[in-house]
Write a protein that holds these residues in place. Structure first.
Motif, PDB file in Angstrom:
ATOM      1  N   VAL A  57       0.856  -1.191   0.000  1.00  0.00           N
ATOM      2  CA  VAL A  57       0.000   0.000   0.000  1.00  0.00           C
ATOM      3  C   VAL A  57       0.891   1.241   0.000  1.00  0.00           C
ATOM      4  O   VAL A  57       0.708   2.177  -0.786  1.00  0.00           O
ATOM      5  CB  VAL A  57      -0.945   0.019   1.226  1.00  0.00           C
ATOM      6  CG1 VAL A  57      -1.607   1.384   1.382  1.00  0.00           C
ATOM      7  CG2 VAL A  57      -1.999  -1.067   1.097  1.00  0.00           C
ATOM      8  N   GLU A  58       1.892   1.181   0.868  1.00  0.00           N
ATOM      9  CA  GLU A  58       2.856   2.277   0.975  1.00  0.00           C
ATOM     10  C   GLU A  58       3.523   2.552  -0.378  1.00  0.00           C
ATOM     11  O   GLU A  58       3.590   3.693  -0.835  1.00  0.00           O
ATOM     12  CB  GLU A  58       3.927   1.841   1.985  1.00  0.00           C
ATOM     13  CG  GLU A  58       4.812   2.943   2.450  1.00  0.00           C
ATOM     14  CD  GLU A  58       4.302   3.470   3.787  1.00  0.00           C
ATOM     15  OE1 GLU A  58       5.143   3.765   4.622  1.00  0.00           O
ATOM     16  OE2 GLU A  58       3.065   3.565   3.961  1.00  0.00           O
ATOM     17  N   ARG A  61       1.212   4.085  -2.894  1.00  0.00           N
ATOM     18  CA  ARG A  61       0.969   5.503  -2.614  1.00  0.00           C
ATOM     19  C   ARG A  61       2.147   6.361  -3.059  1.00  0.00           C
ATOM     20  O   ARG A  61       1.968   7.486  -3.477  1.00  0.00           O
ATOM     21  CB  ARG A  61       0.796   5.704  -1.110  1.00  0.00           C
ATOM     22  CG  ARG A  61      -0.543   5.322  -0.597  1.00  0.00           C
ATOM     23  CD  ARG A  61      -1.106   6.511   0.198  1.00  0.00           C
ATOM     24  NE  ARG A  61      -2.484   6.289   0.542  1.00  0.00           N
ATOM     25  CZ  ARG A  61      -2.875   5.754   1.682  1.00  0.00           C
ATOM     26  NH1 ARG A  61      -1.985   5.389   2.581  1.00  0.00           N
ATOM     27  NH2 ARG A  61      -4.147   5.597   1.926  1.00  0.00           N
ATOM     28  N   ARG A  65       3.359   5.051  -7.766  1.00  0.00           N
ATOM     29  CA  ARG A  65       2.128   5.767  -8.038  1.00  0.00           C
ATOM     30  C   ARG A  65       1.772   5.852  -9.530  1.00  0.00           C
ATOM     31  O   ARG A  65       0.647   5.589  -9.933  1.00  0.00           O
ATOM     32  CB  ARG A  65       2.270   7.176  -7.474  1.00  0.00           C
ATOM     33  CG  ARG A  65       0.948   7.823  -7.304  1.00  0.00           C
ATOM     34  CD  ARG A  65       1.117   9.215  -6.730  1.00  0.00           C
ATOM     35  NE  ARG A  65      -0.192   9.641  -6.352  1.00  0.00           N
ATOM     36  CZ  ARG A  65      -0.574   9.850  -5.113  1.00  0.00           C
ATOM     37  NH1 ARG A  65       0.281   9.741  -4.132  1.00  0.00           N
ATOM     38  NH2 ARG A  65      -1.811  10.187  -4.852  1.00  0.00           N
ATOM     39  N   ARG A  71       2.046  -1.296 -10.651  1.00  0.00           N
ATOM     40  CA  ARG A  71       0.783  -1.302  -9.905  1.00  0.00           C
ATOM     41  C   ARG A  71       0.046  -2.630 -10.101  1.00  0.00           C
ATOM     42  O   ARG A  71      -0.399  -3.250  -9.150  1.00  0.00           O
ATOM     43  CB  ARG A  71      -0.081  -0.143 -10.401  1.00  0.00           C
ATOM     44  CG  ARG A  71      -1.087   0.304  -9.369  1.00  0.00           C
ATOM     45  CD  ARG A  71      -1.679   1.623  -9.746  1.00  0.00           C
ATOM     46  NE  ARG A  71      -2.187   1.583 -11.112  1.00  0.00           N
ATOM     47  CZ  ARG A  71      -2.161   2.612 -11.942  1.00  0.00           C
ATOM     48  NH1 ARG A  71      -1.632   3.756 -11.558  1.00  0.00           N
ATOM     49  NH2 ARG A  71      -2.639   2.510 -13.160  1.00  0.00           N
TER      50      ARG A  71
END
Ligand code: ADP
Length: 265
Positions: A57-58, A61, A65, A71
């Protein structure tokens, strides 16, 4: 042996004496230790995928990104880790449900032959992917035993799933169900349901411990194939609840055979 020693004063004619009581608390201590180990194991098993999820998740973010390829890849890993946690929670719930009413023997009539054929159909795709053929040997007449259908289905799918996961390269898996006959190990009429693979096998010193919660011969390998380490613990409890027996025979490099013996009346 662990003793709990309690001292209490006793009035005696010449003053006060002491009464020492010795209590054997070995079993209590062991139960406590087993519980602590279990909680530690569960926490560890949950923490590993959780840490991975939080890490990704980090990354999503921050650094990843604007990188569409990264992703996609990370989301794939996150899905797998979340799936692992979901399986673990499912298995923990199954285990606690079975333990809760282990003393009550279930007695619904269960058509084992149908259950076996169904489970094979469900697992066919997974077997195909592992390039394993499934050979089914069922008696001519249908076999029915008293039991809990959902739980017996779970016993059988866990064993079959393990045979597929650890039987890679063995070419085939053989499933055998016998007709009711006098079963010396149960001293009543019983049937045998066996799952045999020709995979990696299990060294003899591991065999007695296989049904312990979270016991794995090779933890890395088990995780890789999506195992929770609880499958055989669940099998053992369900078989106990049905007043049956689980037998494991295995030879490293040759394969394994897991046999469930169930009373048929
Ligand atoms: P897991 O989810 O890790 O497969 P199980 O309780 O079902 O947990 O099995 C415990 C361990 O027993 C496995 O990690 C594996 O090392 C071993 N095992 C189970 N079935 C087989 C098999 N058919 N062949 C070889 N090893 C097996």
């Amino acid at each position: 042996t662990t003793w709990r020693v309690t001292a209490s004063p006793v009035p005696l004619s010449g003053g006060t004496g002491v009464l020492l009581t010795f209590e054997d608390v070995t079993a209590v201590e062991e139960a406590g230790q087993i519980r602590r180990d279990f909680v530690a194991n569960v926490s560890h098993e949950l923490r590993t995928p959780l840490t991975a999820l939080l890490g990704f998740v980090e990354t999503l973010r921050g650094p990843a990104r604007d990188d569409a390829a990264a992703r996609d890849r990370f989301l794939g890993i996150m899905e797998r880790e979340a799936g692992r946690m979901a399986r673990l929670v499912e298995d923990l719930l199954s285990l606690s449900r079975v333990e809760e009413n282990e003393r009550m023997r279930p007695t619904d009539p269960v058509r084992l032959s149908d259950l076996v054929s169904d489970a094979v159909e469900t697992m066919r795709l997974m077997a195909d992917e592992a390039e394993l053929a499934i050979e089914l040997h069922l008696p001519e007449r249908g076999v029915t035993v008293p039991g809990d259908e959902g739980q017996l289905r779970q016993v059988f799918s866990n064993l079959l799933e393990n045979a597929i996961k650890y039987g890679r390269g063995g070419g085939r898996i053989e499933l055998r169900l016998t007709e009711p006959a006098f079963e010396p190990r149960l001293r009543v009429q019983g049937v045998r349901l066996s799952v045999r693979d020709h995979g990696e096998g299990i060294a003899s010193h591991h065999i007695a411990r296989l049904t312990e919660r979270f016991y794995r011969v090779d933890a890395h390998r088990s995780r890789q194939v999506g195992g929770t380490g609880l499958g055989l613990a669940i099998v053992k409890h369900i078989v106990n609840r049905h007043r049956g027996r689980l037998r494991v025979e295995s030879a490293p490099g040759k394969g394994s055979e897991f046999t469930v013996i169930l009373p048929s009346d």
